[in-house]
Design an enzyme around this catalytic site. Structure first.
Site, PDB file in Angstrom:
ATOM      1  N   ASP A 318      45.096  44.948  49.179  1.00  0.00           N
ATOM      2  CA  ASP A 318      45.428  43.546  49.414  1.00  0.00           C
ATOM      3  C   ASP A 318      46.896  43.500  49.790  1.00  0.00           C
ATOM      4  OD1 ASP A 318      46.137  40.842  49.175  1.00  0.00           O
ATOM      5  OD2 ASP A 318      46.120  40.908  46.982  1.00  0.00           O
ATOM      6  N   GLU A 336      45.723  38.437  52.835  1.00  0.00           N
ATOM      7  CA  GLU A 336      45.508  38.248  51.403  1.00  0.00           C
ATOM      8  C   GLU A 336      44.722  36.973  51.123  1.00  0.00           C
ATOM      9  OE1 GLU A 336      47.832  38.611  47.210  1.00  0.00           O
ATOM     10  OE2 GLU A 336      48.967  37.631  48.797  1.00  0.00           O
ATOM     11  N   GLU A 337      45.118  35.879  51.756  1.00  0.00           N
ATOM     12  CA  GLU A 337      44.449  34.605  51.493  1.00  0.00           C
ATOM     13  C   GLU A 337      42.974  34.662  51.891  1.00  0.00           C
ATOM     14  OE1 GLU A 337      48.813  33.678  51.854  1.00  0.00           O
ATOM     15  OE2 GLU A 337      47.393  34.810  53.067  1.00  0.00           O
TER      16      GLU A 337
END
Length: 539
Positions: A318, A336-337
């Site tokens: 991540d 990441e989101e």
């Protein structure tokens, strides 16, 4: 071929020529390198879990591992039971544990002389019938009165306004009431205090997927106390309440809501049965990079595919913010989101994970992917349900291991080549990849890519070399994704072939020389001599 490469190849007669022959064959008879989509060792040569995994010890709580369920009743396919039982529920309200909305200490001003239970107020507010998004807004603001003028629910209203009649009936008649009841089940599901994963403390928490779902339902309804301001004791923790998700009018917010509501629809229709472990790892002993004699490990590199799909069974990176999850509940919508949206159980980490420091990472094992997607950033779109068939380990966790490692943010491109900054990135990646005490044969390959590039300003070619070094130091192979960049694929593969005849330490020393000889003499924004050409000349 550059002059530098030509000079270097005349001096070497082994691996590079073999590499170029494989490259030419992969490019086809006409030599069109643009057709190459993958290079390096065959994928079958990289270890994946669970095939490479050893047996786990029995799941038991320890001084550094909080287990929130009854381990003696853990049974495949059955919903784990919380520990202790609801009748023996324990409550803590201090600076080392999550302040839960259902705590008896969570109080709300009453009249001029009294206080009342905030949980009672939450329970009444979430028990009303929702007929519109404005009812949801009114319910949330009943126990967040201080935010009435500041919070904006435009995105939520826009989402609900765009629903078809049948979809609106489902939303307000079934989904939101079920989510509210899931949130209100917190006292019977979260029956012991949840410790904070604090900086410089190695510790773990194992929860059931159902416990996580209740925590996330509370996040949706913004019930967590002391988490709406940076002026509280949680100022070094990420946001957890979803208030920022509801604001603004961008199409991206609509897609985020679609993705997260898909998750809530799924888990309210069928109770999940697995476990998830959140582990904060802090390493005090870090490598001496200039002195490392370790050789480089295997590399497979592809310009197609994604970490979560083609990297199944590997340690999946991540590209994190130091506040894990980054802007997942706000406006952020990059690597990441997106991962936190399609695996929403990751968002629970934001409740208890303090901002990561330079020698720390967060390892999350067992989350489930609930959604498919297409696009990236402003082109991101929810693409329907995903049926996650990842097998489970002996602790009933999906064999999906994700590690959050945060890169440095460079506004000045040249700064990342400073030896101190390269060392920091090496240490961070090593912390994420290393598993002290585990046998090498049980370590899967790392699935990664352009970590810390894009908005963080990292150089893709430098970050590739640093991750190759960190993976090798951690005794792991590497699967590297260039996300459509075929030129990067060829450059990284060619450079890996070059450095594979050298030790990690010797490569690091050349990186230091590159800074001294090239970067320090650079007056513009970018150096005249590239990192990879310098490596080819000086190794």
């Amino acid at each position: 071929m550059t002059k530098a490469w030509g000079i270097r190849l005349t001096q070497r007669s082994g691996s590079i020529f073999r590499c170029l022959r494989r490259y030419a064959a992969a490019a086809g008879a006409d030599g069109k390198a643009s057709d190459v989509i993958r290079l390096g060792v065959p994928l079958a040569d990289l270890r994946r879990a669970p095939a490479c995994s050893g047996s786990l010890p029995p799941l038991r709580p320890t001084d550094t591992h909080t287990v929130m369920i009854r381990t003696d009743l853990l049974d495949p396919g059955k919903v784990p039971e919380p520990f202790p039982s609801p009748e023996r529920r324990r409550d803590r309200w201090d600076n080392t544990h999550v302040k839960l909305p259902c705590s008896q200490h969570n109080l709300f001003p009453g009249d001029n002389t009294t206080v009342q239970s905030r949980w009672d107020l939450i329970s009444r507010a979430l028990s009303v019938r929702f007929q519109s998004s404005h009812d949801v807004q009114d319910a949330i603001l009943k126990y967040n009165t201080g935010q009435a003028k500041g919070w904006d629910f435009t995105a939520l209203h826009s989402y609900c306004k765009a629903l078809e009649e049948s979809e609106a009936e489902q939303m307000f008649g079934k989904l939101l009431p079920a989510m509210a009841q899931l949130a209100l089940r917190a006292p019977s599901l979260i029956t012991q205090p949840i410790p904070l994963l604090r900086a410089q403390c190695c510790s773990s928490i194992t929860l059931s997927q159902e416990q996580v779902s209740s925590l996330l339902a509370n996040a949706f309804f913004c019930t967590f106390p002391r988490r709406n301001s940076r002026k509280t004791e949680f100022n070094n923790y990420p946001d957890i309440n979803f208030s920022r998700l509801f604001e603004g009018s961008s199409p991206s917010k609509q897609e985020k809501l679609k993705t997260l509501l898909c998750y809530f629809r799924r888990i309210t229709q069928r109770r999940p049965t697995g476990l998830i472990t959140f582990q904060r790892q802090c390493l005090q002993l870090l490598p001496s990079w200039a002195c490392s004699e370790k050789p480089f490990s295997k590399l497979h590199i592809s310009c197609e595919g994604t970490i979560e799909e083609q990297g199944y069974g590997m340690l999946q990176v991540d590209f994190a913010n130091r506040f894990v999850g980054g802007g997942v509940t706000g406006s952020g919508l990059v690597q990441e989101e997106i991962r936190f949206l399609i695996n929403p159980e990751l968002i629970a980490a934001r409740l208890f994970t303090e901002a990561l420091e330079d020698n720390e990472c967060l390892i999350i094992t067992g989350t489930e992917q609930f959604s498919r997607y297409s696009g990236y950033s402003h082109t991101y779109r929810w693409d329907g349900n995903h049926d996650d068939q990842t097998p489970r380990d002996e602790w009933q966790r999906r064999v999906t291991e994700i590690v959050a490692i945060d890169a440095l943010h460079y506004r000045n491109f040249l700064l990342q080549f400073h030896p101190d900054n390269m060392t920091r990135e090496l240490n961070k990646a090593f912390c994420g990849f290393a598993r002290p005490g585990l046998q090498i044969s049980g370590l899967s390959a790392v699935a990664s890519g352009n970590w810390g590039c894009g908005a963080f300003g990292g150089d893709t070619r430098l970050k590739a070399v640093l991750q190759m070094m960190a993976a090798a130091e951690a005794d792991r192979d590497l699967m590297y994704f260039t996300f459509g960049d075929s030129e990067l694929l060829r450059d990284v593969h060619r450079t890996h072939t070059l450095i594979s005849d050298h030790s990690i330490g010797s490569v690091f020393r050349v990186l230091q020389r590159y800074y001294e000889c090239v970067i320090k003499e650079t007056s513009g924004a970018k150096p005249q001599e590239t990192l990879y050409s310098f490596l080819s000349e000086h190794l």
